[in-house]
Scaffold this motif. Structure first.
Motif, PDB file in Angstrom:
ATOM      1  N   UNK A  14     -24.736   4.992 -23.732  1.00 57.44           N
ATOM      2  CA  UNK A  14     -24.608   4.045 -24.818  1.00 57.44           C
ATOM      3  C   UNK A  14     -25.845   3.263 -24.859  1.00 57.44           C
ATOM      4  N   UNK A  15     -26.094   2.898 -26.073  1.00 55.21           N
ATOM      5  CA  UNK A  15     -27.136   2.264 -26.457  1.00 55.21           C
ATOM      6  C   UNK A  15     -27.078   0.630 -26.148  1.00 55.21           C
ATOM      7  N   UNK A  16     -26.096   0.057 -25.451  1.00 55.59           N
ATOM      8  CA  UNK A  16     -26.031  -1.075 -25.028  1.00 55.59           C
ATOM      9  C   UNK A  16     -26.191  -1.106 -23.529  1.00 55.59           C
ATOM     10  N   UNK A  17     -27.289  -1.815 -22.753  1.00 51.68           N
ATOM     11  CA  UNK A  17     -27.519  -2.025 -21.386  1.00 51.68           C
ATOM     12  C   UNK A  17     -26.352  -2.654 -20.507  1.00 51.68           C
ATOM     13  N   UNK A  18     -25.894  -3.663 -21.272  1.00 42.57           N
ATOM     14  CA  UNK A  18     -24.730  -4.311 -20.671  1.00 42.57           C
ATOM     15  C   UNK A  18     -23.620  -3.547 -20.543  1.00 42.57           C
ATOM     16  N   UNK A  41     -29.457   6.693 -25.903  1.00 44.45           N
ATOM     17  CA  UNK A  41     -29.495   7.489 -26.921  1.00 44.45           C
ATOM     18  C   UNK A  41     -28.993   8.754 -26.905  1.00 44.45           C
ATOM     19  N   UNK A  42     -28.685   9.310 -28.113  1.00 40.82           N
ATOM     20  CA  UNK A  42     -28.251  10.617 -27.909  1.00 40.82           C
ATOM     21  C   UNK A  42     -29.148  11.687 -27.625  1.00 40.82           C
ATOM     22  N   UNK A  43     -30.277  11.512 -28.170  1.00 39.18           N
ATOM     23  CA  UNK A  43     -31.550  12.256 -27.785  1.00 39.18           C
ATOM     24  C   UNK A  43     -31.900  12.467 -26.217  1.00 39.18           C
ATOM     25  N   UNK A  44     -31.782  11.055 -25.732  1.00 41.75           N
ATOM     26  CA  UNK A  44     -32.125  10.902 -24.285  1.00 41.75           C
ATOM     27  C   UNK A  44     -31.006  11.833 -23.704  1.00 41.75           C
ATOM     28  N   UNK A  62     -21.497   5.344 -31.755  1.00 34.87           N
ATOM     29  CA  UNK A  62     -22.309   4.424 -32.639  1.00 34.87           C
ATOM     30  C   UNK A  62     -23.537   4.355 -31.820  1.00 34.87           C
ATOM     31  N   UNK A  63     -24.709   5.174 -32.232  1.00 33.62           N
ATOM     32  CA  UNK A  63     -25.803   4.940 -31.491  1.00 33.62           C
ATOM     33  C   UNK A  63     -26.987   5.185 -32.677  1.00 33.62           C
ATOM     34  N   UNK A  64     -28.279   4.559 -32.651  1.00 32.42           N
ATOM     35  CA  UNK A  64     -29.227   4.623 -33.683  1.00 32.42           C
ATOM     36  C   UNK A  64     -29.862   5.574 -33.783  1.00 32.42           C
ATOM     37  N   UNK A  65     -30.245   6.512 -32.881  1.00 30.62           N
ATOM     38  CA  UNK A  65     -31.021   7.748 -33.318  1.00 30.62           C
ATOM     39  C   UNK A  65     -30.229   9.076 -33.545  1.00 30.62           C
TER      40      UNK A  65
END
Length: 216
Positions: A14-18, A41-44, A62-65
């Motif tokens: 998830x791209x949100x740390x919280x 991220x998806x790549x990570x 929903x993730x940015x990369x």
């Protein structure tokens, strides 16, 4: 690789740390579950599953990369046996049917009850699919009234992937590069998508996606 702790190994994506922090705190209350890695991220996430073994991945859409739709498909290609639970801010009726077809073992909205999330993780780790009440209703409706399906639910897995990218504003060239297809093939998929959805332009696809809350 043997899991010496006998705990189910979980990857949080998830791209949100919280959100990851909240999920980790929830999971750490359980004796049989353990978060062994996190990805923003998806790549990570894809890098991690190449290097480590997990029993289940909790994946956001929903993730940015690299969005969850693409990430799920790549995970299936890299490790077909890897179990994935989609945990998304989007309600089940928006994405669940398409992503179940794409290989995820379950789909829950992030506002699901914590006990249901834990139940879903355990169910999937035991080799079964997790079908929420909402998803069960969707599946039942699909069998009873297939004509009532939304237009995007009639798309194949690849068509849905191309649709999502076009609706997000990506060009056929960008999509071709990301999906390792030719531009001509992407254009063919675009034509099929427009025909199936009875739409005419990419702007129509974007409007449809926004109206149906498939993109923000």
């Amino acid at each position: 690789m043997v899991n010496s702790t006998n705990k189910r190994r979980i990857l949080l994506v998830d791209d949100h740390g919280i959100v990851r922090s909240g999920m980790r705190s929830l999971i750490e209350l359980e004796d049989d579950l353990e978060v062994t890695a996190e990805a923003a991220s998806g790549m990570e996430a894809l890098q991690l599953i190449r290097k480590q073994d997990f029993d289940i991945v909790l994946l956001d859409i929903s993730m940015p990369d690299k969005n969850g739709v693409d990430t799920l498909r790549d995970m299936q290609r890299i490790k077909p046996e890897l179990a994935v639970l989609i945990l998304s801010g989007y309600a089940e009726e928006l994405y669940a049917l398409n992503l179940i077809r794409s290989g995820c073992r379950g789909y829950l909205s992030k506002d699901a009850d914590p006990s249901e999330i834990i139940k879903a993780i355990r169910t999937i780790c035991n080799g079964r699919r997790y079908v929420s009440v909402e998803l069960a209703d969707l599946l039942a409706n699909e069998l009873i009234k297939p004509s009532d399906k939304r237009m995007h639910e009639m798309l194949s897995e690849r068509e849905f992937q191309v649709f999502y990218k076009l609706a997000s504003g990506k060009s056929p060239t960008d999509i071709a590069n990301e999906l390792f297809l030719s531009v001509k093939t992407v254009s063919t998929y675009r034509a099929r998508v427009l025909e199936k959805m009875n739409l005419k332009t990419n702007a129509d696809l974007t409007y449809y996606a926004i109206k149906n809350e498939l993109i923000n």
